[in-house]
Scaffold this motif. Structure first.
Motif, mmCIF file in Angstrom:
data_model
loop_
_atom_site.group_PDB
_atom_site.id
_atom_site.type_symbol
_atom_site.label_atom_id
_atom_site.label_comp_id
_atom_site.label_asym_id
_atom_site.label_seq_id
_atom_site.Cartn_x
_atom_site.Cartn_y
_atom_site.Cartn_z
ATOM 1 N N ALA A 1 0.820 -1.212 0.000
ATOM 2 C CA ALA A 1 0.000 0.000 0.000
ATOM 3 C C ALA A 1 0.854 1.262 0.000
ATOM 4 C CB ALA A 1 -0.927 0.004 1.214
ATOM 5 N N VAL A 2 2.029 1.184 0.619
ATOM 6 C CA VAL A 2 2.905 2.359 0.700
ATOM 7 C C VAL A 2 3.757 2.499 -0.552
ATOM 8 C CG1 VAL A 2 4.823 3.403 1.951
ATOM 9 C CG2 VAL A 2 2.950 2.335 3.213
ATOM 10 N N ALA A 3 4.397 1.400 -0.979
ATOM 11 C CA ALA A 3 5.376 1.505 -2.071
ATOM 12 C C ALA A 3 5.375 0.288 -2.973
ATOM 13 C CB ALA A 3 6.775 1.740 -1.501
ATOM 14 N N GLU B 1 -4.007 3.898 -6.607
ATOM 15 C CA GLU B 1 -3.335 4.972 -7.343
ATOM 16 C C GLU B 1 -2.468 5.858 -6.458
ATOM 17 O OE1 GLU B 1 -7.506 6.403 -6.250
ATOM 18 O OE2 GLU B 1 -6.483 4.574 -6.917
ATOM 19 N N TRP B 2 -2.525 5.662 -5.112
ATOM 20 C CA TRP B 2 -1.735 6.485 -4.201
ATOM 21 C C TRP B 2 -0.448 5.789 -3.771
ATOM 22 C CZ3 TRP B 2 -2.968 11.405 -3.876
ATOM 23 C CH2 TRP B 2 -4.275 11.788 -4.122
ATOM 24 N N ALA B 3 -0.254 4.557 -4.157
ATOM 25 C CA ALA B 3 0.965 3.828 -3.784
ATOM 26 C C ALA B 3 2.153 4.331 -4.599
ATOM 27 C CB ALA B 3 0.775 2.333 -4.004
ATOM 28 N N LEU B 4 3.299 4.441 -3.962
ATOM 29 C CA LEU B 4 4.515 4.872 -4.647
ATOM 30 C C LEU B 4 5.072 3.718 -5.475
ATOM 31 C CD1 LEU B 4 6.227 6.773 -1.699
ATOM 32 C CD2 LEU B 4 5.309 7.822 -3.761
ATOM 33 N N ASN B 5 5.411 4.016 -6.719
ATOM 34 C CA ASN B 5 6.033 3.038 -7.603
ATOM 35 C C ASN B 5 7.132 3.734 -8.404
ATOM 36 O OD1 ASN B 5 4.332 0.425 -7.463
ATOM 37 N ND2 ASN B 5 2.786 2.026 -7.683
ATOM 38 N N VAL B 6 8.143 2.975 -8.794
ATOM 39 C CA VAL B 6 9.194 3.546 -9.634
ATOM 40 C C VAL B 6 8.552 4.008 -10.942
ATOM 41 C CG1 VAL B 6 11.332 3.089 -10.879
ATOM 42 C CG2 VAL B 6 10.986 2.135 -8.586
ATOM 43 N N SER B 7 8.715 5.287 -11.251
ATOM 44 C CA SER B 7 8.019 5.879 -12.396
ATOM 45 C C SER B 7 8.953 6.794 -13.185
ATOM 46 C CB SER B 7 6.803 6.692 -11.925
ATOM 47 O OG SER B 7 5.959 5.925 -11.088
ATOM 48 N N ILE C 1 -1.031 8.731 4.389
ATOM 49 C CA ILE C 1 -1.994 8.322 5.409
ATOM 50 C C ILE C 1 -3.369 8.249 4.762
ATOM 51 C CG2 ILE C 1 -2.956 8.823 7.666
ATOM 52 C CD1 ILE C 1 0.054 8.278 7.653
ATOM 53 N N ARG C 2 -3.885 7.055 4.634
ATOM 54 C CA ARG C 2 -5.204 6.816 4.071
ATOM 55 C C ARG C 2 -5.743 5.533 4.693
ATOM 56 N NH1 ARG C 2 -1.210 5.632 0.375
ATOM 57 N NH2 ARG C 2 -1.447 3.679 -0.829
ATOM 58 N N PRO C 3 -7.014 5.172 4.454
ATOM 59 C CA PRO C 3 -7.609 4.041 5.194
ATOM 60 C C PRO C 3 -6.777 2.770 5.186
ATOM 61 C CG PRO C 3 -9.310 5.211 3.997
ATOM 62 C CD PRO C 3 -8.021 5.873 3.625
ATOM 63 N N ARG C 4 -6.274 2.345 4.029
ATOM 64 C CA ARG C 4 -5.566 1.070 3.994
ATOM 65 C C ARG C 4 -4.208 1.135 4.693
ATOM 66 N NH1 ARG C 4 -4.931 -1.159 -1.760
ATOM 67 N NH2 ARG C 4 -7.060 -0.387 -1.939
ATOM 68 N N TYR D 1 -3.928 -1.648 8.146
ATOM 69 C CA TYR D 1 -2.902 -2.682 8.282
ATOM 70 C C TYR D 1 -2.067 -2.519 9.555
ATOM 71 C CZ TYR D 1 -4.046 -3.831 3.410
ATOM 72 O OH TYR D 1 -4.691 -4.193 2.261
ATOM 73 N N PRO D 2 -1.552 -1.312 9.876
ATOM 74 C CA PRO D 2 -0.808 -1.176 11.136
ATOM 75 C C PRO D 2 -1.662 -1.458 12.370
ATOM 76 C CG PRO D 2 -0.337 0.673 9.690
ATOM 77 C CD PRO D 2 -1.474 -0.075 9.070
ATOM 78 N N ILE D 3 -2.933 -1.075 12.304
ATOM 79 C CA ILE D 3 -3.819 -1.344 13.440
ATOM 80 C C ILE D 3 -3.980 -2.849 13.639
ATOM 81 C CG2 ILE D 3 -6.209 -1.177 14.230
ATOM 82 C CD1 ILE D 3 -6.301 1.609 12.949
ATOM 83 N N MET D 4 -4.166 -3.578 12.544
ATOM 84 C CA MET D 4 -4.300 -5.034 12.648
ATOM 85 C C MET D 4 -3.001 -5.662 13.141
ATOM 86 S SD MET D 4 -6.561 -5.962 9.246
ATOM 87 C CE MET D 4 -6.714 -7.677 9.733
ATOM 88 N N ILE D 5 -1.865 -5.168 12.662
ATOM 89 C CA ILE D 5 -0.568 -5.675 13.134
ATOM 90 C C ILE D 5 -0.416 -5.428 14.627
ATOM 91 C CG2 ILE D 5 1.928 -5.345 12.994
ATOM 92 C CD1 ILE D 5 1.531 -4.727 10.005
ATOM 93 N N ALA D 6 -0.757 -4.204 15.053
ATOM 94 C CA ALA D 6 -0.636 -3.865 16.473
ATOM 95 C C ALA D 6 -1.586 -4.696 17.319
ATOM 96 C CB ALA D 6 -0.911 -2.376 16.666
#
Length: 474
Positions: free
Chosen positions: A101-103, A231-237, A335-338, A342-347
């Motif tokens: 989701a991040v990258a 569309e908000w995830a970072l990708n090599v572009s 910072i967005r819902p997904r 995920y961090p909340i579920m991990i925690a």
């Protein structure tokens, strides 16, 4: 498709050998650091010691199959606690989803074992045969004695790395120094040699010869992550609005002098040359791109040489690519819902696991009620129920345990295996099965099945465990 349409030619493009070129820069340094760190942990971890006291192994990380135990430093996991592994799998999955989701495929580019070992094999190949240009020329010339020697040396070094990879794996299942000695003197169990051979072969083939084909055709993660990303995830572009139209430095200078647009990309192909999967990132997002960032380093080095701004290729989002095409400023939403879910579920899962570890008892008890008969009348008018009780001692020393029953008034507990006063001794790191009778005198027989609780308590009062069952009057 028209019924008369005829498809000619192969369904898949034939494989072209990839010759990745060495590069230097920020992302290459990150990859070297992670490669050394992950391989260092993998190869050296079995030799770390951890003192757990008498009667327990002192290897820090050990999967003890004969005794069905998993040791991780101060943590000891029993077969009954397999849910901890379930928790770890959930955390691993959520971490992978969060990274996506991040990258995007950042896991693939930096931490995947296929990437790490392939990077190491590439380094050996360059050291023996030379960089991209030298390897291509040698393959084009064909067989020479020198080239044959280099190929033989390269494969030998690959085989040694693969062999030690398989050897390190089996060291997690036995005392490492002892097993190393047994392996060298050919006294180790046959299963150890079998697994070493399997992992040696798979590492040698996957990292040495299959390489990018593993990422493109075998690994399922590229297809899965493509469906999970947004569309908000970072990708090599590639910054197309800045890079196009492509032309050489001289032609670009002439175009600027005439007031004609000219892109910063000089079509040097360095981004393609350094890619471990042979992808041209200028063609957009592709299945073969593992998001390793090496093309960013290569392009930055070229931009520096020709005096142009860096980051013609960099980590960006699909949203910003569209915004730049429209002449708008880029925006980022890390910072967005997904990225919060995920961090909340991990925690949450991690907190439950930590709480269970902190509050778990090193004493356990299990009870199995006799099925036939459920209850047995006695000569004095009372009723007895029979149970099989199993006491579990997780300490490395003998333990005196007192067993009691509660829940219905007047019940008496009798252990049939020679224990006195409801007390039994359980061996170190062992279980003890007891035959137990619960007796209700004539004046204490319940009118209906009653819940009762068996409690096992260390005579020193350090630990207690309980389990519920029922007492049947008939």
């Amino acid at each position: 498709m028209n019924e008369d349409t005829i498809i000619t030619g192969p369904l898949y493009a034939s494989r072209k050998k990839v010759y990745p070129q060495a590069t230097h820069g920020t992302f290459r340094r990150i990859k070297w650091f992670l490669l050394c760190a992950t391989l260092g942990v993998y190869y050296l971890m079995p030799f770390l010691r951890w003192d757990r006291g008498p009667n327990l192994p002192d290897q820090a990380v050990l999967i003890d199959m004969p005794h069905r135990r998993f040791y991780f430093f101060f943590i000891q996991i029993w077969p009954q606690e397999v849910y901890y592994f379930t928790g770890l799998l959930i955390i691993a999955a959520m971490t992978l989803f969060m990274m996506n989701a991040v990258a995007g495929r950042v896991w693939c580019g930096y931490l995947c074992w296929q990437t790490v070992w392939t990077d190491l094999f590439y380094a050996v190949e360059r050291w023996v045969e030379g960089d991209r240009r030298e390897r291509m020329l040698k393959d084009k010339k064909g067989f020479t004695i020198r080239h044959a020697f280099e190929i033989g040396l390269k494969n030998f070094l690959w085989l040694m790395i693969a062999w030690w990879t398989g050897g390190a794996f089996v060291l997690y299942f036995a005392d490492a120094p002892t097993l190393v000695k047994q392996l060298l003197t050919f006294q180790a169990p046959g299963v150890a040699y079998t697994w070493i051979a399997i992992l040696t072969f798979t590492t040698f083939m996957f990292a040495g010869y299959m390489r990018e084909q593993t990422c493109i055709y075998i690994c399922p993660w590229p297809r899965i992550q493509a469906a999970m990303t947004d569309e908000w995830a970072l990708n090599v572009s590639y910054e197309r609005d800045r890079g196009e139209p492509r032309m050489s430095v001289k032609k670009a200078a002439a175009a600027h002098a005439k007031g004609v647009p000219a892109g910063d990309c000089i079509d040097c192909q360095q981004c393609v040359a350094v890619c471990p999967t042979g992808v041209d990132i200028r063609n957009g997002s592709q299945l073969g791109c593992i998001q390793c960032g090496l093309c960013i380093d290569a392009c930055d080095n070229v931009m520096k040489e020709i005096g142009r701004p860096p980051r013609l290729i960099f980590y960006d989002t699909d949203i910003n690519i569209q915004r730049r095409a429209q002449g708008l400023k880029p925006i980022y939403r890390p910072i967005r819902p997904r990225t919060l879910i995920y961090p909340i579920m991990i925690a949450l899962v991690g907190s439950v696991m930590v709480w269970k570890l902190a509050t778990r008892s090193d004493l356990g008890v299990n009870v199995l009620h006799d099925r036939n008969p459920l209850a047995m009348p006695m000569a004095d008018g009372g009723v007895r129920n029979g149970y099989t009780v199993r006491l579990l001692n997780k300490q490395p020393n003998d333990r005196a345990v007192k067993l009691s029953v509660s829940g219905a008034p007047g019940l008496n507990l009798k252990i049939m295996d020679g224990a006195t006063e409801g007390q039994a001794t359980v061996g170190p790191d062992q279980t003890l099965e007891l035959r137990v009778l619960v007796i209700a005198p004539p004046d204490a027989i319940p009118s209906s099945p009653s819940p009762i609780t068996f409690t096992a308590e260390d005579v020193t009062g350090q630990a207690k465990a309980s389990v519920s069952d029922h007492f049947f009057p008939k």
